[in-house]
Design an enzyme around this catalytic site. Structure first.
Site, short mmCIF file in Angstrom:
data_model
loop_
_atom_site.label_atom_id
_atom_site.label_comp_id
_atom_site.label_asym_id
_atom_site.label_seq_id
_atom_site.Cartn_x
_atom_site.Cartn_y
_atom_site.Cartn_z
N SER A 142 0.88 -1.45 -0.12
CA SER A 142 0.01 -0.04 -0.01
C SER A 142 0.92 1.18 -0.18
CB SER A 142 -0.74 -0.04 1.30
OG SER A 142 -1.42 1.10 1.47
N TYR A 155 -2.15 -1.34 10.47
CA TYR A 155 -2.42 -1.37 8.93
C TYR A 155 -0.68 -0.90 8.41
CZ TYR A 155 -4.03 -1.21 4.03
OH TYR A 155 -4.29 -1.38 2.82
#
Ligand code: NAD
Length: 260
Positions: A142, A155
């Site tokens: 990401s 995350y």
């Protein structure tokens, strides 16, 4: 380009993973789909891929939070198809809260699914890929594997970890015919992001459309979402001969997010 090759795409019943699975199938790869969802819907997707692209497609319900089961998924696939050429570690979940309120169980689940699953899958797949002298490992990290945002402790930690794991595996497999890279998307409009758009809309009392525009304006200079198809195209490129010397690195598909 990928005829005769076998690909596992984790978390491919929805969103980015499904986009990647379809793109690889379009190029002729046999596909192992994985992820949760409605049984009938998944079967429709599986049989649709077989019909549309003339490849074999299997579905495996392995829970990516279970490391041992992830290792078994690699073995089962090699048993079923006789080989494994492409492993796309894509399954992922999100949860947002300030660090002092972050539930330990959510921290563990995110680390297990977004990071440890890739470790277990890679550890099981690498010996087989090295023996074949060809393999492609693509980790869907990401923009949050490269930079941080508030309220995403688990995350961001998991995705930075995944980028680190990518570098190590790139080094350990260099020269063996196996490559390992990470793809770093910015915002892609999938169920995972739809929930964050809902949260903004509810919190600020604005429409979904305005909330989506706010989400983009904060981070993504292109002011547009990347698509699962574009992500699929990037993974396909990493599986092509043009990418033989690309390993241990990241490719950003983030509309300029990490350029700032
Ligand atoms: P999504 O929610 O649409 O899809 C997630 C997939 O993972 C689904 O198929 C789901 O069933 C599966 N999954 C979830 N938990 C699982 C488990 N325990 N075991 C097996 N499968 C499981 O999300 P998405 O947006 O397509 O995300 C895919 C990946 O892309 C994730 O790793 C995510 O972090 C990453 N990513 C997404 C965006 C974005 O903007 N959507 C941005 C950057 C990175």
């Amino acid at each position: 380009m990928l005829k005769g090759k076998v690909a596992i795409v984790t978390g491919s019943t929805s969103g980015i993973g499904l986009g990647i699975a379809k793109e690889l199938a379009k190029l002729g790869a046999d596909i192992v789909l994985n992820g949760f969802g409605n049984e009938n819907e998944i079967e429709k997707v599986r049989s649709g891929i077989e019909r549309e692209y003339g490849v074999r497609a299997a579905y495996d319900a392995t829970d990516m939070s279970d490391g041992e089961a992830v290792r078994q998924l690699i073995g089962t696939t090699i048993g079923r198809f006789g080989r494994l050429d492409i492993l796309v570690n894509n399954a992922g979940i999100q949860f947002t809260a300030p660090v002092e309120q972050f539930p330990p169980a959510k921290w563990k689940a995110i680390l297990d699914i977004n990071l440890s699953a890739a470790f277990h899958g890679i550890a099981s797949a690498v010996p087989h890929m090295k023996k074949q002298r060809w393999g492609r490992i693509v980790n869907i990290a990401s923009a949050h594997g490269l930079v941080a945002s508030t309220h995403k402790a688990a995350y961001v930690a998991a995705k930075h970890g995944l980028v680190g794991l990518t570098k190590v595996v790139g080094l350990e497999t260099a020269g063996s015919g196996v490559t390992c890279n990470a793809v770093c998307p910015g915002w892609v409009r999938t169920p995972l992001v739809e929930k964050q758009i809902d949260d903004i809309a509810a919190e600020k009392g604005i429409s979904q459309k305005l909330a989506a525009e706010e989400l983009l304006a904060e981070k993504q200079p292109s002011l547009d979402f990347a698509s699962p198809e574009q992500l699929g195209g990037t993974v396909a490129f990493l599986c092509s001969a043009a990418a033989d010397q690309i390993t241990g690195t990241t490719i950003s598909i983030d509309g300029g997010w990490t350029a700032r």
